[in-house]
Design a protein around this motif. Structure first.
Motif, PDB file in Angstrom:
ATOM      1  N   LEU A  79      -3.886  57.220  46.853  1.00 50.98           N
ATOM      2  CA  LEU A  79      -5.145  57.298  46.103  1.00 50.98           C
ATOM      3  C   LEU A  79      -4.801  57.678  44.673  1.00 50.98           C
ATOM      4  O   LEU A  79      -4.318  58.784  44.404  1.00 50.98           O
ATOM      5  CB  LEU A  79      -6.076  58.338  46.727  1.00 50.98           C
ATOM      6  N   ASP A  81      -5.252  59.021  41.123  1.00 49.87           N
ATOM      7  CA  ASP A  81      -6.191  59.978  40.529  1.00 49.87           C
ATOM      8  C   ASP A  81      -5.866  60.284  39.069  1.00 49.87           C
ATOM      9  O   ASP A  81      -6.265  61.320  38.544  1.00 49.87           O
ATOM     10  CB  ASP A  81      -6.219  61.275  41.347  1.00 49.87           C
ATOM     11  N   GLU A 106     -11.455  60.823  49.173  1.00 48.46           N
ATOM     12  CA  GLU A 106     -10.471  61.846  49.530  1.00 48.46           C
ATOM     13  C   GLU A 106     -10.418  62.068  51.039  1.00 48.46           C
ATOM     14  O   GLU A 106      -9.360  62.388  51.585  1.00 48.46           O
ATOM     15  CB  GLU A 106     -10.781  63.154  48.805  1.00 48.46           C
ATOM     16  N   TYR A 107     -11.551  61.926  51.719  1.00 49.59           N
ATOM     17  CA  TYR A 107     -11.545  62.025  53.190  1.00 49.59           C
ATOM     18  C   TYR A 107     -10.744  60.873  53.785  1.00 49.59           C
ATOM     19  O   TYR A 107      -9.937  61.063  54.694  1.00 49.59           O
ATOM     20  CB  TYR A 107     -12.973  62.009  53.730  1.00 49.59           C
ATOM     21  N   PHE A 109      -8.358  59.181  52.351  1.00 54.85           N
ATOM     22  CA  PHE A 109      -6.941  59.399  52.073  1.00 54.85           C
ATOM     23  C   PHE A 109      -6.370  60.506  52.956  1.00 54.85           C
ATOM     24  O   PHE A 109      -5.246  60.404  53.465  1.00 54.85           O
ATOM     25  CB  PHE A 109      -6.758  59.748  50.595  1.00 54.85           C
ATOM     26  N   MET A 110      -7.140  61.564  53.153  1.00 61.07           N
ATOM     27  CA  MET A 110      -6.705  62.670  54.000  1.00 61.07           C
ATOM     28  C   MET A 110      -6.420  62.180  55.416  1.00 61.07           C
ATOM     29  O   MET A 110      -5.426  62.583  56.034  1.00 61.07           O
ATOM     30  CB  MET A 110      -7.786  63.748  54.025  1.00 61.07           C
ATOM     31  N   GLN A 152     -16.818  66.431  53.222  1.00 56.37           N
ATOM     32  CA  GLN A 152     -16.495  67.280  52.072  1.00 56.37           C
ATOM     33  C   GLN A 152     -15.915  68.615  52.516  1.00 56.37           C
ATOM     34  O   GLN A 152     -14.975  69.134  51.892  1.00 56.37           O
ATOM     35  CB  GLN A 152     -17.747  67.507  51.227  1.00 56.37           C
ATOM     36  N   VAL A 155     -12.326  68.000  53.412  1.00 55.34           N
ATOM     37  CA  VAL A 155     -11.529  67.788  52.195  1.00 55.34           C
ATOM     38  C   VAL A 155     -11.262  69.115  51.503  1.00 55.34           C
ATOM     39  O   VAL A 155     -10.146  69.376  51.028  1.00 55.34           O
ATOM     40  CB  VAL A 155     -12.249  66.809  51.241  1.00 55.34           C
ATOM     41  N   LYS A 159      -7.592  70.575  50.778  1.00 54.29           N
ATOM     42  CA  LYS A 159      -7.128  70.900  49.430  1.00 54.29           C
ATOM     43  C   LYS A 159      -6.641  72.345  49.348  1.00 54.29           C
ATOM     44  O   LYS A 159      -5.616  72.631  48.709  1.00 54.29           O
ATOM     45  CB  LYS A 159      -8.260  70.681  48.423  1.00 54.29           C
TER      46      LYS A 159
END
Length: 209
Positions: A79, A81, A106-107, A109-110, A152, A155, A159
């Motif tokens: 991803l 950024d 981001e989810y 990619f996670m 979220q 994520v 993080k």
């Protein structure tokens, strides 16, 4: 979150390819993807290469390579950024989430940062002669999709743990350098010895079954 709140969805319904070429031959940085799903400057020799054919990558875009997934047991996906535009080889597939109100990038990619996802990619790549995870097969992968709020939360936790990991690695790095220097010093300070004098073999069998 209850299990019933999560639905399984097909990737191809939530992502779409982007294929913007560097037709103006702008000298953007050329990057590739590591096995750890991070971007790196390309190691390819670009002398004489027509960069007008290279794909432009913008912030929030995914870069995917299904080549040799079975060999490496790794789905190469990143991803991007960075605000700085970049270029990737035409061999890469670039795509975006088609509705980021339903799927957080981001989810997404996670989810593909998990070893389980890499192993599954390896498993389903066995239909390819070259052990590739072909794009149509990638689109058919199903992933669990909770609500955006739950995405979220996941994520945020991911993080937080990643930041702790990076902080710990930064603290350990100087100590590792000291240890390596000390080991090198010992190699010159003391003569080498055979390890046979310090170990003995154990061969106890389960004779009582």
């Amino acid at each position: 979150m209850e299990v019933d709140d999560v639905k399984w969805v097909r990737l191809g319904d939530y992502i779409e390819q982007c294929d913007e070429r560097n037709s103006a031959s702008v000298n953007y940085p050329v990057i590739g993807i590591n096995r750890d799903k991070t971007f790196m400057p390309t190691v390819a020799n670009l002398d004489g290469v027509d960069i007008a054919k290279y794909k432009i990558v913008t912030k929030g875009m995914f870069v995917f390579s299904g080549m040799q997934t079975g060999r490496d047991i790794c789905i190469r996906i990143g991803l991007y950024d960075n605000e700085q535009l970049a270029l990737v080889s035409p061999a890469y597939t670039t795509f975006v989430i088609n509705d980021d109100k339903k799927v957080l990038p981001e989810y997404f990619f996670m989810y593909f940062n998990r070893a389980e996802s890499d192993r599954y990619g390896w498993f389903i790549s066995d239909s390819s002669v070259r052990s590739n995870l072909d794009w149509p097969r990638f689109l058919d992968i199903e992933i669990p999709l909770p609500s955006p709020d739950e995405q979220q939360k996941m994520v945020n936790v991911w993080k937080a743990f990643r930041e702790i990991k990076e902080q710990n690695e930064a603290k350990v790095a100087p100590l590792m350098q000291v240890c390596q220097s000390y080991i090198q010093e010992l190699k010159y300070k003391y003569p080498k010895q055979e390890i046979g004098a310090y170990i003995h073999r154990i061969d106890e069998r389960n004779s009582d079954n």
